[in-house]
Design a protein around this motif. Structure first.
Motif, PDB file in Angstrom:
ATOM      1  N   ASP A  40       0.853  -1.187   0.000  1.00  0.00           N
ATOM      2  CA  ASP A  40       0.000   0.000   0.000  1.00  0.00           C
ATOM      3  C   ASP A  40       0.893   1.243   0.000  1.00  0.00           C
ATOM      4  OD1 ASP A  40      -2.610   1.464   0.547  1.00  0.00           O
ATOM      5  OD2 ASP A  40      -1.418   2.042   2.287  1.00  0.00           O
ATOM      6  N   GLY A  41       0.640   2.160  -0.950  1.00  0.00           N
ATOM      7  CA  GLY A  41       1.497   3.344  -1.111  1.00  0.00           C
ATOM      8  C   GLY A  41       1.573   4.206   0.129  1.00  0.00           C
ATOM      9  N   LYS A  42       0.450   4.415   0.796  1.00  0.00           N
ATOM     10  CA  LYS A  42       0.448   5.263   2.001  1.00  0.00           C
ATOM     11  C   LYS A  42       1.251   4.623   3.123  1.00  0.00           C
ATOM     12  CE  LYS A  42      -3.819   7.901   1.418  1.00  0.00           C
ATOM     13  NZ  LYS A  42      -5.207   8.037   1.849  1.00  0.00           N
ATOM     14  N   THR A  43       1.090   3.303   3.278  1.00  0.00           N
ATOM     15  CA  THR A  43       1.859   2.592   4.307  1.00  0.00           C
ATOM     16  C   THR A  43       3.345   2.726   4.007  1.00  0.00           C
ATOM     17  OG1 THR A  43       0.046   1.005   4.428  1.00  0.00           O
ATOM     18  CG2 THR A  43       2.107   0.373   5.482  1.00  0.00           C
ATOM     19  N   TYR A  44       3.716   2.588   2.730  1.00  0.00           N
ATOM     20  CA  TYR A  44       5.112   2.715   2.319  1.00  0.00           C
ATOM     21  C   TYR A  44       5.640   4.113   2.665  1.00  0.00           C
ATOM     22  CZ  TYR A  44       8.952   3.533  -1.013  1.00  0.00           C
ATOM     23  OH  TYR A  44      10.138   3.895  -1.600  1.00  0.00           O
ATOM     24  N   ASP A  45       4.893   5.150   2.304  1.00  0.00           N
ATOM     25  CA  ASP A  45       5.324   6.525   2.592  1.00  0.00           C
ATOM     26  C   ASP A  45       5.531   6.736   4.093  1.00  0.00           C
ATOM     27  OD1 ASP A  45       5.329   7.220  -0.049  1.00  0.00           O
ATOM     28  OD2 ASP A  45       3.315   8.084  -0.034  1.00  0.00           O
ATOM     29  N   SER A  46       4.607   6.194   4.878  1.00  0.00           N
ATOM     30  CA  SER A  46       4.701   6.348   6.333  1.00  0.00           C
ATOM     31  C   SER A  46       5.916   5.584   6.881  1.00  0.00           C
ATOM     32  CB  SER A  46       3.401   5.837   6.963  1.00  0.00           C
ATOM     33  OG  SER A  46       3.597   5.499   8.298  1.00  0.00           O
ATOM     34  N   LEU A  47       6.159   4.395   6.341  1.00  0.00           N
ATOM     35  CA  LEU A  47       7.281   3.577   6.830  1.00  0.00           C
ATOM     36  C   LEU A  47       8.634   4.201   6.483  1.00  0.00           C
ATOM     37  CD1 LEU A  47       5.864   0.031   6.036  1.00  0.00           C
ATOM     38  CD2 LEU A  47       6.681   0.775   8.276  1.00  0.00           C
ATOM     39  N   LEU A  48       8.695   4.897   5.336  1.00  0.00           N
ATOM     40  CA  LEU A  48       9.960   5.530   4.923  1.00  0.00           C
ATOM     41  C   LEU A  48      10.525   6.403   6.045  1.00  0.00           C
ATOM     42  CD1 LEU A  48       9.464   6.728   1.218  1.00  0.00           C
ATOM     43  CD2 LEU A  48      11.177   5.107   2.064  1.00  0.00           C
ATOM     44  N   LYS A  49       9.607   7.032   6.837  1.00  0.00           N
ATOM     45  CA  LYS A  49      10.049   7.926   7.915  1.00  0.00           C
ATOM     46  C   LYS A  49      10.392   7.175   9.185  1.00  0.00           C
ATOM     47  CE  LYS A  49       6.759  11.141   5.929  1.00  0.00           C
ATOM     48  NZ  LYS A  49       5.297  10.976   5.834  1.00  0.00           N
ATOM     49  N   GLN A  50      10.026   5.910   9.230  1.00  0.00           N
ATOM     50  CA  GLN A  50      10.194   5.154  10.482  1.00  0.00           C
ATOM     51  C   GLN A  50      11.373   4.192  10.457  1.00  0.00           C
ATOM     52  OE1 GLN A  50       6.369   3.569  12.101  1.00  0.00           O
ATOM     53  NE2 GLN A  50       5.491   4.499  10.278  1.00  0.00           N
ATOM     54  N   VAL A  51      11.981   3.985   9.260  1.00  0.00           N
ATOM     55  CA  VAL A  51      13.116   3.062   9.192  1.00  0.00           C
ATOM     56  C   VAL A  51      14.344   3.739   9.812  1.00  0.00           C
ATOM     57  CG1 VAL A  51      14.686   1.844   7.625  1.00  0.00           C
ATOM     58  CG2 VAL A  51      12.216   1.902   7.144  1.00  0.00           C
ATOM     59  N   ALA A  52      15.034   2.999  10.671  1.00  0.00           N
ATOM     60  CA  ALA A  52      16.251   3.526  11.309  1.00  0.00           C
ATOM     61  C   ALA A  52      17.470   2.917  10.636  1.00  0.00           C
ATOM     62  CB  ALA A  52      16.244   3.184  12.795  1.00  0.00           C
ATOM     63  N   VAL A  53      18.440   3.763  10.218  1.00  0.00           N
ATOM     64  CA  VAL A  53      19.672   3.262   9.597  1.00  0.00           C
ATOM     65  C   VAL A  53      20.843   3.550  10.537  1.00  0.00           C
ATOM     66  CG1 VAL A  53      21.201   3.328   7.598  1.00  0.00           C
ATOM     67  CG2 VAL A  53      18.746   3.748   7.310  1.00  0.00           C
ATOM     68  N   GLU A  54      21.599   2.499  10.825  1.00  0.00           N
ATOM     69  CA  GLU A  54      22.756   2.639  11.710  1.00  0.00           C
ATOM     70  C   GLU A  54      24.028   2.449  10.886  1.00  0.00           C
ATOM     71  OE1 GLU A  54      24.421   0.635  15.879  1.00  0.00           O
ATOM     72  OE2 GLU A  54      22.738  -0.266  14.807  1.00  0.00           O
ATOM     73  N   ASP A  55      24.980   3.375  11.056  1.00  0.00           N
ATOM     74  CA  ASP A  55      26.282   3.252  10.395  1.00  0.00           C
ATOM     75  C   ASP A  55      27.165   2.406  11.302  1.00  0.00           C
ATOM     76  OD1 ASP A  55      28.746   3.496   9.241  1.00  0.00           O
ATOM     77  OD2 ASP A  55      28.543   5.630   8.812  1.00  0.00           O
ATOM     78  N   LEU A  56      27.463   1.177  10.849  1.00  0.00           N
ATOM     79  CA  LEU A  56      28.192   0.232  11.712  1.00  0.00           C
ATOM     80  C   LEU A  56      29.701   0.377  11.571  1.00  0.00           C
ATOM     81  CD1 LEU A  56      26.009  -2.965  11.188  1.00  0.00           C
ATOM     82  CD2 LEU A  56      25.921  -1.323  13.061  1.00  0.00           C
ATOM     83  N   ALA A  57      30.149   1.223  10.635  1.00  0.00           N
ATOM     84  CA  ALA A  57      31.598   1.416  10.454  1.00  0.00           C
ATOM     85  C   ALA A  57      31.877   2.901  10.282  1.00  0.00           C
ATOM     86  CB  ALA A  57      32.083   0.629   9.229  1.00  0.00           C
ATOM     87  N   PRO A  58      31.654   3.703  11.370  1.00  0.00           N
ATOM     88  CA  PRO A  58      31.866   5.139  11.242  1.00  0.00           C
ATOM     89  C   PRO A  58      33.329   5.436  10.898  1.00  0.00           C
ATOM     90  CG  PRO A  58      31.537   4.520  13.545  1.00  0.00           C
ATOM     91  CD  PRO A  58      31.298   3.299  12.742  1.00  0.00           C
ATOM     92  N   ALA A  59      33.514   6.540  10.198  1.00  0.00           N
ATOM     93  CA  ALA A  59      34.861   6.932   9.792  1.00  0.00           C
ATOM     94  C   ALA A  59      35.770   7.009  11.019  1.00  0.00           C
ATOM     95  CB  ALA A  59      34.822   8.299   9.102  1.00  0.00           C
ATOM     96  N   ALA A  60      36.991   6.521  10.889  1.00  0.00           N
ATOM     97  CA  ALA A  60      37.930   6.479  12.023  1.00  0.00           C
ATOM     98  C   ALA A  60      38.387   7.892  12.390  1.00  0.00           C
ATOM     99  CB  ALA A  60      39.130   5.616  11.663  1.00  0.00           C
TER     100      ALA A  60
END
Lengths: 308, 308
Positions: free
Chosen positions: A288-308
């Motif tokens: 569902d397009g609306k569910t997708y749009d809403s989820l886009l704001k809720q996904v959390a991205v973690e950088d597991l290899a931050p620059a040294a």
């Protein structure tokens, strides 16, 4: 244009029954038919997102004709190669009492050497116009196990970014041909590398030839190991529903973001949001397009290899 | 020529799986397709016995096209009437571990009033050349519940012997139009008459309008109550196997012996032997000619109303 390849296409049937009882007789209350096979599913999601999308692979016989007729009603363009064999059916029997699904998959039709040659010619004609290509799913009988390696090399020769989503020996052979992206799930990755820990297994898969490895981790989201970094994207808690097609939607998200030239964290966000929207959809494999749009704001991205 | 009518034809699929597990995923090891629906099954058996046989009823859509293509490879002649709807599929999932079968039946396509009128015209054209006609199975959506009564009256008007094999309200209405033979099983007979004892129920069914009642009693064989007598035919002990299609083979046996002008005891013998040969066959709904010939000598017929 985005090109998806499905060598083992299918006519997907869904039956609803009040309750599935082994060795009983059932009146089916609803019959749904749709074009299927992993690359076809990816293409349908890309089409729904508004991307110009072409499917190729094989289709034949009465089931192939029904599948192509259904495909003609979608925005996806059909460049399937005809074969003498009858396209397989897959059947999902949905039990209304429990909501659970029982899956029955017919074997695919055998493909002849002449049909494989016709496909290679078609694929070669389509590649120059493609912004990206996805090679998806199992190999039908008659196709050599190194087929995906051959298709990866042709894409690289045409300088088209290529994503490979398969398993077993076809994945092992295909990865050695250096695809831009592979998208195994945790089990496929463990089977390939022998390592169960996803980060370790993904790094191993990169050493085997994949430029980037995107591992789908089910409810834990997706992990990307690229030449320049390492990210994990996770959906909001409590994404419960039917996981059918969630992996194909994730591939569509990766391709969509790739042709839109988004950076890796945004590609993962799109893939995880589409995948979760597919799980949440009441219709298997749809979103569902609306569910997708809403989820886009809720996904959390973690950088597991931050620059040294 | 023998005419069989199947208003709710089907494309019958059989899937073999190693073991059926609800909510699991299965690779189907074998797919069989054949033309189906009760009157079509009766016709296939009649064709195998060497009778000139014509099938009519409805067929449409991609499933109808596959069914008609399969029918064209049999000795049966196709006089099916085209419809806009898609012929239903039936699926038998055979579990190789237990030998048991799970049945999933799609609903039939709706038939329009214009399609019903086209069928009545075709039926009227076919009747004059028929030596006997069988009206078999359930009614699809859109067909009025008195349809079989209408078809029985047309057959009687054309002086063609008519056998009715259906259940529920279509049987109740059809029987009142005075068919020559009805062939209910014990459950259908009890549902019609309220009596569980077969002789009593069969006599009741005759009072409702059937000239002769032939009740199929499963492993106990068949009971015939005619204007002139009462017979029961029983197969040899230990007929174990798949009962799918056994009732349709019995109808074929009755029709075959009717057009060969055999007396009732011999008609029952043929019906019971064909039915038992079908149960014993490894392929559902088929029968082996040698087994049939052997069984013909082993069926015992008892005269339950010897002359006073």
């Amino acid at each position: 244009m985005i090109l998806t390849v499905t060598l083992n296409t299918a006519l997907d049937l869904t039956y609803r029954v009040p309750a599935l009882t082994p060795h009983g007789s059932h009146r089916v209350t609803q019959v749904l038919e749709r074009p299927g096979g992993k690359g076809v599913n990816v293409a349908r999601v890309l089409g729904a997102l508004g991307h110009d999308t072409v499917v190729t692979g094989f289709a034949g016989g009465p089931n192939g004709a029904v599948m192509r007729n259904l495909l003609s009603r979608s925005p996806v363009r059909d460049a399937l190669v005809p074969i003498a064999g009858n396209t397989r059916r897959t059947l999902a029997v949905v039990d209304d009492a429990t909501g659970d699904t029982t899956q029955l998959n017919e074997p695919g039709p055998a493909v002849t050497p002449e049909e494989w040659s016709a496909f290679l010619a078609r694929y070669g004609e389509l590649l120059p116009a493609a912004d990206a290509v996805a090679l998806c799913g199992s190999l039908p009988p008659g196709i050599h196990v190194g087929a995906y390696a051959e298709l990866v090399r042709m894409a690289r020769g045409a300088e088209v970014p290529v994503l490979l989503d398969t398993s077993g020996e076809p994945l092992r052979r295909g990865i050695a041909a250096r695809p831009d992206i592979v998208k195994p799930n945790a089990d496929e990755l463990a089977q390939l590398t022998g390592a169960r820990e996803p980060q370790r297994a993904a790094r191993d898969a990169r050493r085997r030839g994949a430029h980037t490895v995107v591992a789908s981790l089910g409810p834990d989201g997706m992990l990307a190991v690229t030449p320049s970094g390492l990210w994990q994207a996770t959906p909001p808690a409590a994404v419960k529903g039917n996981p059918t097609g969630a992996g194909d939607s994730a591939v569509a998200g990766l391709l969509s973001a790739l042709v839109d030239r988004l950076p890796w964290p945004d590609r993962l966000t799109r893939a995880v949001a589409l995948s979760a929207a597919t799980v949440l959809s009441p219709v298997a494999g749809e979103f569902d397009g609306k569910t997708y749009d809403s989820l886009l704001k809720q996904v959390a991205v973690e950088d597991l290899a931050p620059a040294a």
